[in-house]
Design a protein around this motif. Structure first.
Motif, PDB file in Angstrom:
ATOM      1  N   VAL A  35      13.871  -4.064   0.445  1.00  0.00           N
ATOM      2  CA  VAL A  35      14.382  -5.607   0.568  1.00  0.00           C
ATOM      3  C   VAL A  35      15.035  -5.627  -1.005  1.00  0.00           C
ATOM      4  O   VAL A  35      14.085  -5.568  -1.982  1.00  0.00           O
ATOM      5  CB  VAL A  35      13.574  -6.458   1.076  1.00  0.00           C
ATOM      6  CG1 VAL A  35      14.451  -7.911   0.936  1.00  0.00           C
ATOM      7  CG2 VAL A  35      13.203  -6.363   2.368  1.00  0.00           C
ATOM      8  N   SER A  36      16.137  -5.817  -1.262  1.00  0.00           N
ATOM      9  CA  SER A  36      16.646  -6.293  -2.470  1.00  0.00           C
ATOM     10  C   SER A  36      17.127  -7.592  -2.346  1.00  0.00           C
ATOM     11  O   SER A  36      17.247  -8.610  -1.329  1.00  0.00           O
ATOM     12  CB  SER A  36      17.647  -5.125  -2.973  1.00  0.00           C
ATOM     13  OG  SER A  36      18.803  -5.308  -2.366  1.00  0.00           O
ATOM     14  N   ALA A  37      18.114  -8.043  -3.434  1.00  0.00           N
ATOM     15  CA  ALA A  37      18.515  -9.327  -3.506  1.00  0.00           C
ATOM     16  C   ALA A  37      19.719  -9.548  -2.223  1.00  0.00           C
ATOM     17  O   ALA A  37      19.821 -10.912  -1.750  1.00  0.00           O
ATOM     18  CB  ALA A  37      19.135  -9.681  -4.770  1.00  0.00           C
ATOM     19  N   HIS A  38      20.385  -8.750  -1.783  1.00  0.00           N
ATOM     20  CA  HIS A  38      21.528  -8.944  -0.970  1.00  0.00           C
ATOM     21  C   HIS A  38      21.387  -8.103   0.251  1.00  0.00           C
ATOM     22  O   HIS A  38      22.142  -8.444   1.452  1.00  0.00           O
ATOM     23  CB  HIS A  38      22.688  -8.640  -1.641  1.00  0.00           C
ATOM     24  CG  HIS A  38      22.919  -9.640  -2.804  1.00  0.00           C
ATOM     25  ND1 HIS A  38      23.138 -11.139  -2.424  1.00  0.00           N
ATOM     26  CD2 HIS A  38      22.903  -9.581  -4.117  1.00  0.00           C
ATOM     27  CE1 HIS A  38      23.482 -11.457  -3.630  1.00  0.00           C
ATOM     28  NE2 HIS A  38      23.249 -10.769  -4.840  1.00  0.00           N
ATOM     29  N   THR A  39      20.612  -7.179   0.145  1.00  0.00           N
ATOM     30  CA  THR A  39      20.515  -6.170   1.466  1.00  0.00           C
ATOM     31  C   THR A  39      19.048  -5.774   1.791  1.00  0.00           C
ATOM     32  O   THR A  39      18.193  -5.947   0.964  1.00  0.00           O
ATOM     33  CB  THR A  39      21.224  -4.970   0.975  1.00  0.00           C
ATOM     34  OG1 THR A  39      20.647  -3.927  -0.165  1.00  0.00           O
ATOM     35  CG2 THR A  39      22.690  -5.142   0.875  1.00  0.00           C
ATOM     36  N   ALA A  40      19.147  -5.289   2.938  1.00  0.00           N
ATOM     37  CA  ALA A  40      17.533  -4.653   3.269  1.00  0.00           C
ATOM     38  C   ALA A  40      17.865  -3.332   4.048  1.00  0.00           C
ATOM     39  O   ALA A  40      19.061  -3.400   4.782  1.00  0.00           O
ATOM     40  CB  ALA A  40      16.748  -5.611   4.159  1.00  0.00           C
ATOM     41  N   SER A  41      17.060  -2.261   3.971  1.00  0.00           N
ATOM     42  CA  SER A  41      17.072  -1.222   4.526  1.00  0.00           C
ATOM     43  C   SER A  41      15.689  -0.884   5.495  1.00  0.00           C
ATOM     44  O   SER A  41      14.796  -1.155   4.841  1.00  0.00           O
ATOM     45  CB  SER A  41      17.675  -0.100   3.462  1.00  0.00           C
ATOM     46  OG  SER A  41      16.571   0.240   2.863  1.00  0.00           O
ATOM     47  N   PHE A  42      15.855  -0.161   6.511  1.00  0.00           N
ATOM     48  CA  PHE A  42      14.561   0.145   7.525  1.00  0.00           C
ATOM     49  C   PHE A  42      14.653   1.539   7.752  1.00  0.00           C
ATOM     50  O   PHE A  42      15.943   2.159   8.087  1.00  0.00           O
ATOM     51  CB  PHE A  42      14.860  -1.032   8.548  1.00  0.00           C
ATOM     52  CG  PHE A  42      13.566  -0.508   9.351  1.00  0.00           C
ATOM     53  CD1 PHE A  42      12.446  -0.771   9.373  1.00  0.00           C
ATOM     54  CD2 PHE A  42      13.872   0.392  10.729  1.00  0.00           C
ATOM     55  CE1 PHE A  42      11.476  -0.509  10.185  1.00  0.00           C
ATOM     56  CE2 PHE A  42      13.114   0.482  11.619  1.00  0.00           C
ATOM     57  CZ  PHE A  42      11.820   0.233  11.613  1.00  0.00           C
ATOM     58  N   HIS A  43      13.656   2.334   7.445  1.00  0.00           N
ATOM     59  CA  HIS A  43      13.762   3.878   7.550  1.00  0.00           C
ATOM     60  C   HIS A  43      12.485   4.135   8.393  1.00  0.00           C
ATOM     61  O   HIS A  43      11.498   3.727   8.136  1.00  0.00           O
ATOM     62  CB  HIS A  43      13.678   4.676   6.439  1.00  0.00           C
ATOM     63  CG  HIS A  43      14.918   4.345   5.457  1.00  0.00           C
ATOM     64  ND1 HIS A  43      16.076   4.929   5.644  1.00  0.00           N
ATOM     65  CD2 HIS A  43      15.109   3.645   4.332  1.00  0.00           C
ATOM     66  CE1 HIS A  43      17.231   4.489   4.740  1.00  0.00           C
ATOM     67  NE2 HIS A  43      16.415   3.578   4.100  1.00  0.00           N
ATOM     68  N   LEU A  44      12.479   5.318   9.343  1.00  0.00           N
ATOM     69  CA  LEU A  44      11.454   5.833   9.813  1.00  0.00           C
ATOM     70  C   LEU A  44      11.267   7.129   9.573  1.00  0.00           C
ATOM     71  O   LEU A  44      11.864   7.937   9.348  1.00  0.00           O
ATOM     72  CB  LEU A  44      11.768   5.941  11.403  1.00  0.00           C
ATOM     73  CG  LEU A  44      11.852   4.564  12.328  1.00  0.00           C
ATOM     74  CD1 LEU A  44      12.079   4.969  13.889  1.00  0.00           C
ATOM     75  CD2 LEU A  44      10.531   3.889  12.221  1.00  0.00           C
ATOM     76  N   LYS A  45      10.002   7.522   8.923  1.00  0.00           N
ATOM     77  CA  LYS A  45       9.677   8.901   8.258  1.00  0.00           C
ATOM     78  C   LYS A  45       8.438   9.148   9.065  1.00  0.00           C
ATOM     79  O   LYS A  45       7.498   8.369   9.323  1.00  0.00           O
ATOM     80  CB  LYS A  45       9.465   8.527   6.817  1.00  0.00           C
ATOM     81  CG  LYS A  45      10.742   8.202   6.026  1.00  0.00           C
ATOM     82  CD  LYS A  45      11.552   9.508   5.812  1.00  0.00           C
ATOM     83  CE  LYS A  45      12.779   8.900   5.033  1.00  0.00           C
ATOM     84  NZ  LYS A  45      13.617  10.172   4.702  1.00  0.00           N
ATOM     85  N   GLY A  46       8.184  10.375   8.926  1.00  0.00           N
ATOM     86  CA  GLY A  46       6.923  10.909   9.461  1.00  0.00           C
ATOM     87  C   GLY A  46       6.196  11.614   8.229  1.00  0.00           C
ATOM     88  O   GLY A  46       6.613  11.969   7.142  1.00  0.00           O
ATOM     89  N   PHE A  47       4.771  11.497   8.448  1.00  0.00           N
ATOM     90  CA  PHE A  47       3.843  11.786   7.193  1.00  0.00           C
ATOM     91  C   PHE A  47       3.163  12.867   7.657  1.00  0.00           C
ATOM     92  O   PHE A  47       2.767  12.972   8.870  1.00  0.00           O
ATOM     93  CB  PHE A  47       2.858  10.539   6.993  1.00  0.00           C
ATOM     94  CG  PHE A  47       2.025  10.846   6.009  1.00  0.00           C
ATOM     95  CD1 PHE A  47       2.558  10.870   4.601  1.00  0.00           C
ATOM     96  CD2 PHE A  47       0.610  10.801   6.032  1.00  0.00           C
ATOM     97  CE1 PHE A  47       1.441  11.042   3.535  1.00  0.00           C
ATOM     98  CE2 PHE A  47      -0.353  10.999   5.110  1.00  0.00           C
ATOM     99  CZ  PHE A  47       0.201  11.102   3.720  1.00  0.00           C
ATOM    100  N   TYR A  48       3.234  13.959   6.655  1.00  0.00           N
ATOM    101  CA  TYR A  48       2.622  15.193   7.017  1.00  0.00           C
ATOM    102  C   TYR A  48       1.942  15.590   5.883  1.00  0.00           C
ATOM    103  O   TYR A  48       1.808  15.367   4.754  1.00  0.00           O
ATOM    104  CB  TYR A  48       3.524  16.188   7.110  1.00  0.00           C
ATOM    105  CG  TYR A  48       4.735  16.188   8.412  1.00  0.00           C
ATOM    106  CD1 TYR A  48       4.618  16.933   9.388  1.00  0.00           C
ATOM    107  CD2 TYR A  48       6.060  15.353   8.159  1.00  0.00           C
ATOM    108  CE1 TYR A  48       5.432  16.629  10.610  1.00  0.00           C
ATOM    109  CE2 TYR A  48       6.645  15.151   9.011  1.00  0.00           C
ATOM    110  CZ  TYR A  48       6.446  15.835  10.233  1.00  0.00           C
ATOM    111  OH  TYR A  48       7.321  15.519  11.362  1.00  0.00           O
ATOM    112  N   GLN A  49       0.764  16.360   6.217  1.00  0.00           N
ATOM    113  CA  GLN A  49      -0.300  16.808   4.961  1.00  0.00           C
ATOM    114  C   GLN A  49      -0.599  18.210   5.379  1.00  0.00           C
ATOM    115  O   GLN A  49      -1.014  18.644   6.606  1.00  0.00           O
ATOM    116  CB  GLN A  49      -1.506  15.988   5.084  1.00  0.00           C
ATOM    117  CG  GLN A  49      -2.472  16.123   4.011  1.00  0.00           C
ATOM    118  CD  GLN A  49      -3.502  15.134   4.022  1.00  0.00           C
ATOM    119  OE1 GLN A  49      -3.626  14.180   4.762  1.00  0.00           O
ATOM    120  NE2 GLN A  49      -4.313  15.000   2.837  1.00  0.00           N
ATOM    121  N   CYS A  50      -0.893  19.141   4.425  1.00  0.00           N
ATOM    122  CA  CYS A  50      -1.403  20.413   4.344  1.00  0.00           C
ATOM    123  C   CYS A  50      -2.984  20.202   4.226  1.00  0.00           C
ATOM    124  O   CYS A  50      -3.503  19.547   3.779  1.00  0.00           O
ATOM    125  CB  CYS A  50      -0.723  21.146   3.168  1.00  0.00           C
ATOM    126  SG  CYS A  50      -1.248  23.009   3.310  1.00  0.00           S
TER     127      CYS A  50
END
Length: 49
Positions: A23-38
């Protein structure tokens, strides 16, 4: 990214899906990410499942 300490290549295991919101002053963005671990401890974000 560092090389894997346990072999030639990282073997990524899916851990969970994450929702990333910025979230910034004028916009908001939403992302889906997968979390991976070795097994060596390296972590990365990739496509969600």
């Amino acid at each position: 990214m560092k090389k894997c300490t346990l072999g030639n290549r990282h073997k990524w295991k899916f851990i969970k899906n994450l929702e990333i919101t910025r979230v910034s002053a004028h916009t908001a963005s939403f992302h889906l990410k997968g979390f991976y671990q070795c097994e060596c401890g390296a972590k990365k974000y990739g496509e969600h499942q």
